[in-house]
Design an enzyme around this catalytic site. Structure first.
Site, PDB file in Angstrom:
ATOM      1  NE  ARG A 262      -3.011  -0.026   3.167  1.00 35.77           N
ATOM      2  CZ  ARG A 262      -4.247  -0.461   2.980  1.00 35.77           C
ATOM      3  NH1 ARG A 262      -5.105   0.299   2.319  1.00 35.77           N
ATOM      4  NH2 ARG A 262      -4.637  -1.630   3.460  1.00 35.77           N
ATOM      5  CE1 TYR A 302     -10.954  -4.524   3.974  1.00 36.86           C
ATOM      6  CE2 TYR A 302     -10.273  -3.262   2.054  1.00 36.86           C
ATOM      7  CZ  TYR A 302     -10.253  -4.431   2.787  1.00 36.86           C
ATOM      8  OH  TYR A 302      -9.534  -5.508   2.329  1.00 36.86           O
ATOM      9  CB  CYS A 329     -28.135  -3.011  -9.017  1.00 33.28           C
ATOM     10  SG  CYS A 329     -28.765  -2.226 -10.506  1.00 33.28           S
ATOM     11  CE1 TYR A 358      -4.187  -5.064  -0.964  1.00 30.86           C
ATOM     12  CE2 TYR A 358      -3.493  -2.968  -0.033  1.00 30.86           C
ATOM     13  CZ  TYR A 358      -3.309  -4.329  -0.195  1.00 30.86           C
ATOM     14  OH  TYR A 358      -2.245  -4.948   0.413  1.00 30.86           O
TER      15      TYR A 358
END
EC number: 4.1.1.20
Length: 405
Positions: A262, A302, A329, A358
């Site tokens: 990350r 998250y 949807c 991510y």
């Protein structure tokens, strides 16, 4: 200031845009932080496995932290050397283990006794000695989101200290296993240094005990997990992180392996989307955009918050709270609630920030929506690093089945 208007003349929204200079600098910052000791920075492919990003890192002598055989082959395809690849993950299949051993990667991080004996059996069938590391679960609270906490005893990852010792002794006696490393990783998006240092000290103590028992360790794998600032929150300083780990290894002559993901790519990425509609429902303002949760899942999965800014001129327009939502949807297809944005019109462009990690790696074709175009900004030039999927790509692998209908 980057000129987005030129970009919109040749590329339709939505798309990902990555700044390769930021990725390069983030990686070099890690190398600098650990330069005082033998070290290997293994980029965690799960964060973003685009081949062009991997190739950029390969040229910087990055290693790779992989969690599937697919990621291993991606790393190799991009030019990362086998001896810089580690294979992690709690559920490696026999096929994946066999392939990894044949490719002669650096080592496999082992997550259970049953996995250890499986690796041993496969190594014996191949007539080789498998280099392994054992992932120790230090039972330390990383103080992060429960979905990305991995170092507590209730998490599925790693083994306790007692079982780890039994596994190391088993491997030491085996003719087909070579234990070379200890490993821990307590979670992702970490913002508190104390649990990392505590885990490092605890595992370093275990490493010293193992060496005293005659186990020839060569590596100390600290995982990854340093967080990034999505909402201007306090983050761990890389220097403090590195020094804390280095200090815990006093008296140990081991090569440090660090597995950032990350923190290498998150801040490099933007998701560019455009407004389809504005609507009000019972005095609630919604801005509907053309990107969806299938393109960028983190806010839905998250409840992650990513800043959104308007890049279309909007001076003089009234600013008010709104929810920025996608076309999928699902009620959870929301990028940001209560965003304070100006009044918007169809065609106005928005940027969702810090989506390099991510984002595309967790994307899907849900609602039969093609995966997005991905672009790289490098040396002030734009290039395509992943083509947008065509509608036909959605069913290409299914057409064969129609022949029997």
């Amino acid at each position: 200031m980057f000129n987005y208007e030129e970009l919109f003349q040749t590329h339709k929204t939505p798309f990902y845009l990555y700044d390769f200079d930021k990725i390069k600098q983030a990686f070099l910052n890690y190398k600098e932080a650990f330069k005082g000791r033998k070290s290997l920075i293994c980029y965690a492919l799960k964060a973003n496995s685009n081949l062009s990003i991997l190739s950029l890192l390969a040229h910087l002598e990055s290693g790779a932290d992989c969690v599937s055989i697919g990621e291993i082959y991606r790393a190799l395809k991009a030019g990362i050397k086998p001896y810089r690849i580690v294979f992690s993950g709690v559920g490696k299949s026999g096929f994946e283990i066999e392939q990894a051993l044949k490719l002669n990667i650096l080592f496999l991080n082992v997550e259970s006794f049953m996995e250890l004996t499986t690796i041993e059996t496969i190594a014996q069938s191949l007539g080789i000695k498998a280099r392994i590391s054992i992932r120790i679960n230090p039972n330390i609270d990383a103080k992060t989101h429960p979905y990305i906490s991995t170092g507590l005893k209730e998490n599925k990852f790693g083994v306790g200290e007692k079982e780890a010792l039994e596994m190391f002794l088993w491997a030491k006696k085996s003719a087909f296993l070579e234990p070379v490393s200890v490993h821990f990783h307590i979670g992702s998006q970490l913002s508190d240094l104390e649990p990392i240092i505590e885990a490092s000290q605890k595992v370093a103590k275990i490493a010293k005990s193992l060496i005293a028992l005659g186990i020839d360790l060569r590596f100390f794998d600290v995982g990854g997990g340093i967080g990034v600032s999505y909402e201007n929150e306090e983050t761990i300083k890389l220097y403090d992180y590195a020094q804390g780990i280095l200090n815990s290894l006093q008296g140990l002559d081991l090569t440090i392996i660090c597995e950032p993901g990350r923190s290498i790519v998150a801040e490099s990425g933007e998701l560019i989307t455009q407004v389809l509609y504005e609507k009000k429902a019972q005095n609630k303002r919604f801005v509907v955009v053309d990107a969806g949760m299938n393109d960028f899942l983190r806010p839905s999965l998250y409840h992650a918050k990513h800043a959104i800014r308007v890049i279309t001129p909007s001076k003089g327009r009234e600013i008010s709270p709104c929810d920025v939502v996608g076309p999928v949807c699902e009620s959870s297809d929301t990028f940001l609630k209560d965003a304070h944005l100006p009044e918007l019109e169809p065609g106005d462009k928005l940027v969702i920030e810090k989506v390099g990690a991510y984002g595309s790696s967790m994307a899907s074709q849900y609602n039969s929506r093609p995966k997005l175009l991905e672009l790289a900004l490098e040396d002030h030039k734009i290039r395509v690093i992943r083509k947008r999927e065509a509608l036909e790509d959605l069913w290409r692998l299914e057409e064969e089945g129609l022949k029997g209908v």
